[in-house]
Write an enzyme that holds these catalytic residues in place. Sequence first.
Site, mmCIF file in Angstrom:
data_model
loop_
_atom_site.group_PDB
_atom_site.id
_atom_site.type_symbol
_atom_site.label_atom_id
_atom_site.label_comp_id
_atom_site.label_asym_id
_atom_site.label_seq_id
_atom_site.Cartn_x
_atom_site.Cartn_y
_atom_site.Cartn_z
ATOM 1 N N THR A 23 0.656 -1.106 -0.126
ATOM 2 C CA THR A 23 -0.079 -0.057 -0.209
ATOM 3 C C THR A 23 0.817 1.268 0.035
ATOM 4 O O THR A 23 0.370 2.251 0.064
ATOM 5 C CB THR A 23 -0.950 0.033 1.159
ATOM 6 N N ALA A 27 5.270 0.876 -4.250
ATOM 7 C CA ALA A 27 4.405 -0.137 -4.919
ATOM 8 C C ALA A 27 3.331 0.624 -6.139
ATOM 9 O O ALA A 27 3.394 -0.027 -7.091
ATOM 10 C CB ALA A 27 3.731 -0.992 -4.138
ATOM 11 N N ARG A 28 2.956 1.574 -5.460
ATOM 12 C CA ARG A 28 1.859 2.419 -6.395
ATOM 13 C C ARG A 28 2.632 3.263 -7.621
ATOM 14 O O ARG A 28 2.138 2.972 -8.659
ATOM 15 C CB ARG A 28 1.283 3.583 -5.523
ATOM 16 N N ARG A 55 -0.013 -4.218 6.113
ATOM 17 C CA ARG A 55 -0.747 -4.305 7.322
ATOM 18 C C ARG A 55 -2.250 -3.971 7.159
ATOM 19 O O ARG A 55 -3.111 -4.623 7.759
ATOM 20 C CB ARG A 55 -0.124 -3.487 8.310
ATOM 21 N N ASP A 190 19.724 -0.878 -6.810
ATOM 22 C CA ASP A 190 20.132 0.352 -7.180
ATOM 23 C C ASP A 190 19.406 0.951 -8.381
ATOM 24 O O ASP A 190 19.924 0.513 -9.319
ATOM 25 C CB ASP A 190 21.624 0.536 -7.278
ATOM 26 N N HIS A 191 18.199 1.565 -8.404
ATOM 27 C CA HIS A 191 17.583 1.784 -9.494
ATOM 28 C C HIS A 191 18.262 2.502 -10.836
ATOM 29 O O HIS A 191 18.070 2.565 -11.763
ATOM 30 C CB HIS A 191 16.010 2.516 -9.157
ATOM 31 N N HIS A 253 24.032 5.315 -6.049
ATOM 32 C CA HIS A 253 24.015 5.841 -7.557
ATOM 33 C C HIS A 253 24.985 6.535 -8.215
ATOM 34 O O HIS A 253 25.659 6.042 -9.257
ATOM 35 C CB HIS A 253 22.718 6.919 -7.784
ATOM 36 N N LYS A 359 16.768 19.226 -13.316
ATOM 37 C CA LYS A 359 16.431 17.869 -13.150
ATOM 38 C C LYS A 359 17.637 17.126 -14.233
ATOM 39 O O LYS A 359 17.102 17.097 -15.479
ATOM 40 C CB LYS A 359 15.075 17.407 -13.416
HETATM 41 C C1 BG6 Z 1 16.428 8.155 -4.838
HETATM 42 C C2 BG6 Z 1 16.869 9.003 -3.702
HETATM 43 O O1 BG6 Z 1 17.146 6.833 -4.598
HETATM 44 O O2 BG6 Z 1 16.769 8.446 -5.953
HETATM 45 C C3 BG6 Z 1 16.058 10.150 -3.791
HETATM 46 O O3 BG6 Z 1 16.518 8.590 -2.409
HETATM 47 C C4 BG6 Z 1 16.313 10.855 -5.345
HETATM 48 O O4 BG6 Z 1 16.456 11.219 -2.986
HETATM 49 C C5 BG6 Z 1 15.998 9.759 -6.489
HETATM 50 O O5 BG6 Z 1 15.213 11.939 -5.412
HETATM 51 C C6 BG6 Z 1 16.101 10.087 -7.907
HETATM 52 O O6 BG6 Z 1 15.971 9.394 -8.697
HETATM 53 P P1 BG6 Z 1 15.503 9.515 -10.398
HETATM 54 O O7 BG6 Z 1 15.574 8.353 -10.899
HETATM 55 O O8 BG6 Z 1 14.428 10.391 -10.190
HETATM 56 O O9 BG6 Z 1 16.901 10.455 -10.477
#
Ligand code: BG6
Length: 517
Positions: A23, A27-28, A55, A190-191, A253, A359
């Site tokens: 929830t 996930a969302r 939960r 680590d995305h 990252h 960004k």
């Molecule tokens: C996350 C951090 O791992 O990565 C965030 O915890 C950050 O603070 C985010 O905003 C940034 O990811 P992206 O993919 O939006 O550059």
Amino acid sequence: MTEYQNLDTLNTPGSVFFIFGATGDLARRKLFPAIYSLYREGKLSEDFAVIGVARRPRTQDEFREDVYQSIQEFGRYRSDLNEEWNTFAQHFEYKSLDINNIDGFRELREQTESLETKFGIPGNRLFYLALAPELFGSVSFNLMKGGMLDGAGWNRLVIEKPFGYDLESAAKLNEEINQVFKEEEIYRIDHYLGKEMVQNIEVIRFANAFFEPLWNNKHIANVQITLGETVGVEERGGYYDNAGALRDMGQNHMLQMLTMIAMEPPSRLLPEDIRDEKVKVLRSLRPYASSDDVAENVVRGQYTKGSAGGKELTAYREEDKVHPESNTETYFAARLFVDNFRWAGIPFYIRTGKRLPVKTTEVVVEFKRMPGNVYLGQKHSLEPNLLVIRVNPMEGLYVKINAKKPGSESEIEPVAMDFCQSCLVGINSPEAYERLLHDAARGDHTYFTRWDEVASAWSFVDKIAQSWRENQGQLEHYPAGSWGPQKADELLQKDGFHWWPVNGQDEDKVIWNKGAN
Ligand code: BG6
């Protein structure tokens, strides 16, 4: 997995995905949409099921409605409430669970077995813990105790960062998890490693004759990695104020991107060989010798109030759940050295911050200048060649070269050879989480961090954090909406370099890259 197996065609075996924290925000925003995209693209086995675990009470219908809404709001693909949706949604179930209650896990086991029978799933189970790391140990333990790991197939644990607060806490966390899961069953996300262009770094380097021969200290002058964010800490002040930019972005990252740039070609394109090379880079990072060394090479900043796009922005210390006298950094920049034969003497500059003007995630590889005393160098001040890898949100790369200005006698100007990937695939480039979920389900570890990588990154970062603890005064302030403390510019100036403007733009003036913003 054999060396020559093509992972793109390797199917996901039938499995049950457990989303703990079903929830929650992750996930969302990411996980449900990722599963749906994989489904739409035929990358999921038909024999799959998803059990959302959290939960709070939810009926199966309410949960499926949550999944639907999340896909409508955040998905790359949307759905109508039609036959196709109903078929997909039938694979989703919910379980309300107190993670400290073993009986709940036993019930979960029964629910799982009945879903496995219903869809003919051969007992493969993937546990995604979208939870606070403090819970990883006890959830793992209860999964074991509740019989959730006794299925006929494989078990895999997927966990999110932060993986610990420092080396000591990370090791403790790892130990707890290791009592239940073996290293090869653990997938640490680590995305950034799931991002298309981060994965592309390997291909750019190792599939192009004109980069690899130049990829060393003879031809490269420096490498710059920028990870800028316009957002502040939003509603994550509680977490962030404890973590700060170094732990939130640096330990993971940024160092991961650095390893992809700096690693040696792996002997084989197998996950362990690639990860071995990345660990070697982390081990070659020159540790800062003293607090003075840290002060000289690392800049730490926090945003004060400012503005962007005509909008007033609050100071970090006034953000929700942030201590009003907080000394947590929202920005850091560092000058690093990788002490090996390839990189000896070449600085790597990294910087990241919240509330910066743009960004963007970009890697700039600056090549050494042409000799100034021969041929064109005598009359012109030639710009260095750059390779710029644009990771996020625009994806692509460009190479900046010198060329004759059209129509002029002998004027030389920098021009760009620009490959804009996002202009081709647009917004439909797969999300990092899609790729990573798909990889975990197929058992490919390449883009997940191994324990020794995590440990090496922490031991490097701990030195910096320790020095900061001892010298509170090192915090610099920068107005929200600016490029961070001036001191970060000085890091490069003392080596005769400067930060290259991100997106090829210096404020409003486009320098070399057109139309890619
Ligand atoms: C996350 C951090 O791992 O990565 C965030 O915890 C950050 O603070 C985010 O905003 C940034 O990811 P992206 O993919 O939006 O550059």
